[in-house]
Design a protein around this motif. Structure first.
Motif, PDB file in Angstrom:
ATOM      1  N   SER A   1      -3.990   3.738   8.778  1.00  0.00           N
ATOM      2  CA  SER A   1      -4.738   3.722   7.521  1.00  0.00           C
ATOM      3  C   SER A   1      -4.333   2.543   6.650  1.00  0.00           C
ATOM      4  O   SER A   1      -5.178   1.885   6.024  1.00  0.00           O
ATOM      5  CB  SER A   1      -4.523   5.027   6.751  1.00  0.00           C
ATOM      6  N   GLU A   2      -3.046   2.245   6.601  1.00  0.00           N
ATOM      7  CA  GLU A   2      -2.572   1.093   5.825  1.00  0.00           C
ATOM      8  C   GLU A   2      -3.111  -0.207   6.416  1.00  0.00           C
ATOM      9  O   GLU A   2      -3.483  -1.124   5.681  1.00  0.00           O
ATOM     10  CB  GLU A   2      -1.046   1.076   5.790  1.00  0.00           C
TER      11      GLU A   2
ATOM     12  N   GLN B   1      -6.765  -0.507   5.424  1.00  0.00           N
ATOM     13  CA  GLN B   1      -6.879  -0.867   4.003  1.00  0.00           C
ATOM     14  C   GLN B   1      -6.590  -2.350   3.815  1.00  0.00           C
ATOM     15  O   GLN B   1      -7.260  -3.038   3.024  1.00  0.00           O
ATOM     16  CB  GLN B   1      -5.907  -0.045   3.167  1.00  0.00           C
ATOM     17  N   TYR B   2      -5.620  -2.864   4.568  1.00  0.00           N
ATOM     18  CA  TYR B   2      -5.292  -4.293   4.525  1.00  0.00           C
ATOM     19  C   TYR B   2      -6.496  -5.124   4.985  1.00  0.00           C
ATOM     20  O   TYR B   2      -6.860  -6.126   4.353  1.00  0.00           O
ATOM     21  CB  TYR B   2      -4.084  -4.561   5.412  1.00  0.00           C
TER      22      TYR B   2
ATOM     23  N   TYR C   1       0.781  -1.236   0.000  1.00  0.00           N
ATOM     24  CA  TYR C   1       0.000   0.000   0.000  1.00  0.00           C
ATOM     25  C   TYR C   1       0.820   1.297   0.000  1.00  0.00           C
ATOM     26  O   TYR C   1       0.239   2.371   0.062  1.00  0.00           O
ATOM     27  CB  TYR C   1      -0.951   0.012   1.213  1.00  0.00           C
TER      28      TYR C   1
ATOM     29  N   LEU D   1      -9.591  -4.236   4.893  1.00  0.00           N
ATOM     30  CA  LEU D   1     -10.644  -4.070   3.897  1.00  0.00           C
ATOM     31  C   LEU D   1     -10.471  -5.054   2.745  1.00  0.00           C
ATOM     32  O   LEU D   1     -11.450  -5.586   2.208  1.00  0.00           O
ATOM     33  CB  LEU D   1     -10.626  -2.636   3.379  1.00  0.00           C
ATOM     34  N   ASP D   2      -9.233  -5.342   2.389  1.00  0.00           N
ATOM     35  CA  ASP D   2      -8.949  -6.236   1.260  1.00  0.00           C
ATOM     36  C   ASP D   2      -8.872  -7.712   1.662  1.00  0.00           C
ATOM     37  O   ASP D   2      -8.778  -8.579   0.800  1.00  0.00           O
ATOM     38  CB  ASP D   2      -7.630  -5.825   0.590  1.00  0.00           C
TER      39      ASP D   2
ATOM     40  N   LEU E   1     -12.200   4.883   4.355  1.00  0.00           N
ATOM     41  CA  LEU E   1     -11.704   3.593   4.835  1.00  0.00           C
ATOM     42  C   LEU E   1     -12.596   3.036   5.933  1.00  0.00           C
ATOM     43  O   LEU E   1     -12.943   1.858   5.938  1.00  0.00           O
ATOM     44  CB  LEU E   1     -10.269   3.745   5.363  1.00  0.00           C
TER      45      LEU E   1
END
Length: 329
Positions: A214-215, A218-219, A199, A221-222, A300
């Protein structure tokens, strides 16, 4: 009783398809949330329940109604044997057994599970005291329901006292993030390096100890929920409250009071008590959580909430307020 209509409406809103739109417009901030998880407190001397105790009764009633409503749906599993194999393995791997005291405890990482494991070891005679210092071994001297034969599993699920402890989902995620990526090299190397590489531009030189919140989100989320690490897998997926009918659901917010309730119910020896928090432990405060959430892209958080929505709704936790007005304050 007057509080129930707004709380039931909250549950309906959570289940509706318009959830993300309502979060976007800040509408949920105007809807009456579930009652706050009240702190433990003594009853009044005149014998009547204190306000905190009344709030607790409303909270538990709301939570039980929500769980019954969801788990009563035809599509929901009614036993662990109705779960897909992967989900069944997960929940059976998180149910700890005490045959001596006839109870099952579904442990949830980042919800005081280390202290509960200490208690199990003391009750089984493998540990002298819950106050013994030292690194916690999360595998040895513990009995997992998943290691038993099907008939042994079914018997214990039917006849043993079953309990679980829950925590605000976002607070639990922040606690896992700060602990695993701020302190544990194994997690930095196994997850942190990959997260930064995936990311962040030019992130190939990272050793995994500088993952941003935030990273991390995002991880998540995926990630496929069923493949998540147990420290950030939703509580629903870890403990399957529809397939396992828990007799008691304790909360992190009332940790000691709820733990004492369980210890009294199982009739543990008087010398066994829930351990005090270690001096080195840095808890996540409401202010810390607000700081992280308000400094994270709202996109996010909004996109991540559906993955944890059952934890919010079933266990009666309000959705995070991330409106611009709130964050400015």
């Amino acid at each position: 009783a007057a509080l129930l209509p707004s709380m039931l409406m909250f549950g309906v809103i959570l289940a509706s398809s318009g959830l993300l739109l309502m979060i976007e417009r800040g509408i949920l901030a105007q809807v009456g949330p579930p009652p706050p998880h009240p702190p433990a407190g003594p009853s009044r001397r005149d014998g009547r329940d204190s306000t905190a105790e009344l709030e607790l009764e409303v909270l538990r009633d709301t939570r039980n109604r929500t769980i019954r409503a969801l788990c009563g749906q035809r599509s929901m599993p009614r036993s662990v044997w109705e779960l897909p194999p992967g989900q069944r393995r997960t929940v059976l791997r998180h149910l700890l057994v005490s045959d001596k005291y006839r109870f099952l405890y579904c442990y949830v990482p980042k919800v005081a599970c280390s202290n509960w494991k200490r208690i199990l070891k003391v009750l089984d005679g493998a540990l002298e005291s819950v106050d013994v210092q030292g690194k916690m071994d999360h595998k040895s001297d513990l009995v997992f329901l998943g290691d038993m034969k099907p008939e042994e599993i079914s018997y214990r699920l039917k006849h043993y006292y079953k309990f679980i402890f829950v925590r605000n989902p976002m607070e639990r995620l922040l606690s896992a993030y700060r602990n695993k990526f701020g302190e544990i090299k194994e997690y930095q190397q196994k997850y942190g390096v990959e997260i930064v590489r995936r990311y962040r531009k030019n992130g190939g030189s990272s050793v995994g100890d500088d993952v941003t919140f935030s990273e991390f989100l995002q991880y998540l989320l995926d990630e496929d929920v069923e493949r998540m690490n147990e420290h950030w897998m939703p509580i629903y997926n870890l403990c399957q409250p529809c397939a396992v009918r828990y007799d008691f659901i304790g909360s992190y917010e009332r940790l000691h009071a709820d733990a004492n309730h369980v210890l009294e119910h199982i009739q543990s020896p008087s010398f066994v008590h829930f351990p005090e928090r270690q001096a080195w432990y840095k808890p996540v405060t409401a202010e810390t959580l607000h700081y992280y959430l308000c400094n994270t892209q709202r996109r996010l958080i909004k996109e991540l909430l559906p993955k944890y929505i059952l934890d919010f709704s079933l266990f009666a936790y309000p959705l995070p307020n991330i409106t611009s007005e709130f964050c400015r304050q």
